[in-house]
Write an enzyme that holds these catalytic residues in place. Structure first.
Site, PDB file in Angstrom:
ATOM      1  N   LYS A  53      38.201  46.643  29.812  1.00  0.00           N
ATOM      2  CA  LYS A  53      39.448  45.970  30.192  1.00  0.00           C
ATOM      3  C   LYS A  53      39.677  44.759  29.289  1.00  0.00           C
ATOM      4  O   LYS A  53      40.787  44.540  28.796  1.00  0.00           O
ATOM      5  CB  LYS A  53      39.388  45.541  31.671  1.00  0.00           C
ATOM      6  CG  LYS A  53      39.543  46.714  32.634  1.00  0.00           C
ATOM      7  CD  LYS A  53      39.206  46.354  34.079  1.00  0.00           C
ATOM      8  CE  LYS A  53      39.244  47.615  34.948  1.00  0.00           C
ATOM      9  NZ  LYS A  53      38.802  47.395  36.337  1.00  0.00           N
ATOM     10  N   GLN A  97      36.531  42.944  40.269  1.00  0.00           N
ATOM     11  CA  GLN A  97      35.998  44.297  40.067  1.00  0.00           C
ATOM     12  C   GLN A  97      35.276  44.778  41.318  1.00  0.00           C
ATOM     13  O   GLN A  97      34.462  44.059  41.899  1.00  0.00           O
ATOM     14  CB  GLN A  97      35.051  44.290  38.850  1.00  0.00           C
ATOM     15  CG  GLN A  97      34.513  45.658  38.452  1.00  0.00           C
ATOM     16  CD  GLN A  97      35.586  46.597  37.920  1.00  0.00           C
ATOM     17  OE1 GLN A  97      36.603  46.172  37.384  1.00  0.00           O
ATOM     18  NE2 GLN A  97      35.377  47.884  38.090  1.00  0.00           N
ATOM     19  N   ASP A 120      45.930  44.707  40.318  1.00  0.00           N
ATOM     20  CA  ASP A 120      45.376  45.982  40.805  1.00  0.00           C
ATOM     21  C   ASP A 120      46.326  46.643  41.815  1.00  0.00           C
ATOM     22  O   ASP A 120      46.219  47.848  42.075  1.00  0.00           O
ATOM     23  CB  ASP A 120      44.053  45.723  41.540  1.00  0.00           C
ATOM     24  CG  ASP A 120      42.823  45.964  40.684  1.00  0.00           C
ATOM     25  OD1 ASP A 120      42.872  46.834  39.800  1.00  0.00           O
ATOM     26  OD2 ASP A 120      41.800  45.288  40.929  1.00  0.00           O
TER      27      ASP A 120
END
Ligand code: GUN
Length: 289
Positions: A53, A97, A120
């Site tokens: 990422k 995460q 997200d």
């Protein structure tokens, strides 16, 4: 018949090139889009995801920072970090995460992220906005799948779409996006009776179960478009999807490969979400030169 491959790598490169152009335009206004990724603990898969990422951000010209915390930090320490990022004007997107260590309540941590920075799309407000047809951030994997279907000109209005796997991260938001596009959606879960009877009705079949090769060619309608979200490592080190590619490709019209299908699109859409968060913040901020 051998199915056409849907090349997620090529499409993700095109999406990332578009992001890079829009990042340049923002930079000319004095704004650098920024993503903050929080990684708690040493999970090897998470380390790889986070590295990928950050590297994708860098290549597209976004700023990224990774905040690493030990696996035994308190939940409060993590909430304090999230709060700092919520209040940092240089941070437009925040990603914690998953999975988090067992002593933490993931829902509580996700709800602590400002919904306007939740790239997200996991925050309960963003889930609610998506469900009611007013999405702000779409979760990256289903969003990437919609881009793939669009680029392949797959008709969705009135189509039978079947999603296998009902997670908050993929299955449920996928169902919402397909529904919004006019498909008739069936959402299957681990209790579904006679899964094959459901999947064989699908014009568009999305499989996100985390179970290697569980959907086989005999469960697929001839001519269907098959999207395989799974990334599973076999004992001999190969990557395989949740769909048995060899049997599926003889039945389907089009199919995503693993690797090189859905995976690259997820990261590309994270960049899109972060860029759009920055673009929205630019609309609300007077930038001083
Ligand atoms: N872990 C596996 N996939 C994801 C994802 O898309 N976002 C976050 N935050 N964690 C993940």
């Amino acid at each position: 018949m051998t199915a056409r491959l849907i090349d997620g790598k090529a499409l993700s490169d095109a999406v990332k090139a578009d992001v890079a152009h829009r990042v340049l335009a923002l930079k000319q206004q004095g704004l650098v889009p920024g993503l903050a990724v929080v990684l708690v603990g040493q999970d090897p898969a998470s380390q790889v995801y986070v590295r990928n990422k950050a590297s994708a951000c860098e290549k597209a010209g976004l700023h990224s920072s990774v905040i690493r915390m030990e696996a035994d930090v308190t939940e409060q320490a993590l909430l304090d970090v999230v709060d700092g990022l919520n209040n940092d004007p240089a941070v437009h997107g925040i990603l914690v995460q998953l999975p988090l260590p067992k002593h933490m309540n993931s829902s509580k941590v996700i709800e602590a992220i400002a919904a306007s920075k939740d790239v997200d799309g996991f925050h309960i407000s963003n889930a609610g906005l998506l469900m009611t047809g007013q999405p702000l951030f779409r979760p990256c994997t289903p969003y990437g799948i919609m881009k793939m279907l669009e680029s392949e000109n797959v008709p969705l209005r009135g189509a039978e779409a079947v999603v296998v796997g009902a997670s908050n991260i993929v299955g449920k938001p996928m169902a919402m996006l397909l529904l919004a596009a006019g498909a008739t959606v069936t959402l299957c879960n681990s209790k579904t009776r006679d899964l094959g009877a459901q999947t064989r009705r699908a014009d568009v079949l999305v499989v996100a179960t985390g179970k290697p090769k569980m959907v086989t060619g005999d469960m697929i309608k001839p001519g269907a478009v098959v999207i395989d979200v799974g990334i599973n490592r076999t004992p001999d080190g190969k990557l395989v999807g949740d769909v048995d590619f060899e049997s599926a490709k003889t039945v389907a019209d089009a199919i995503t490969p693993v690797p090189g299908g859905v995976g690259p699109m997820t990261i590309a859409m994270l960049l899109v979400n972060t860029l759009e968060a920055a673009e929205r913040s630019a609309k609300h901020t007077v930038i001083e030169h």
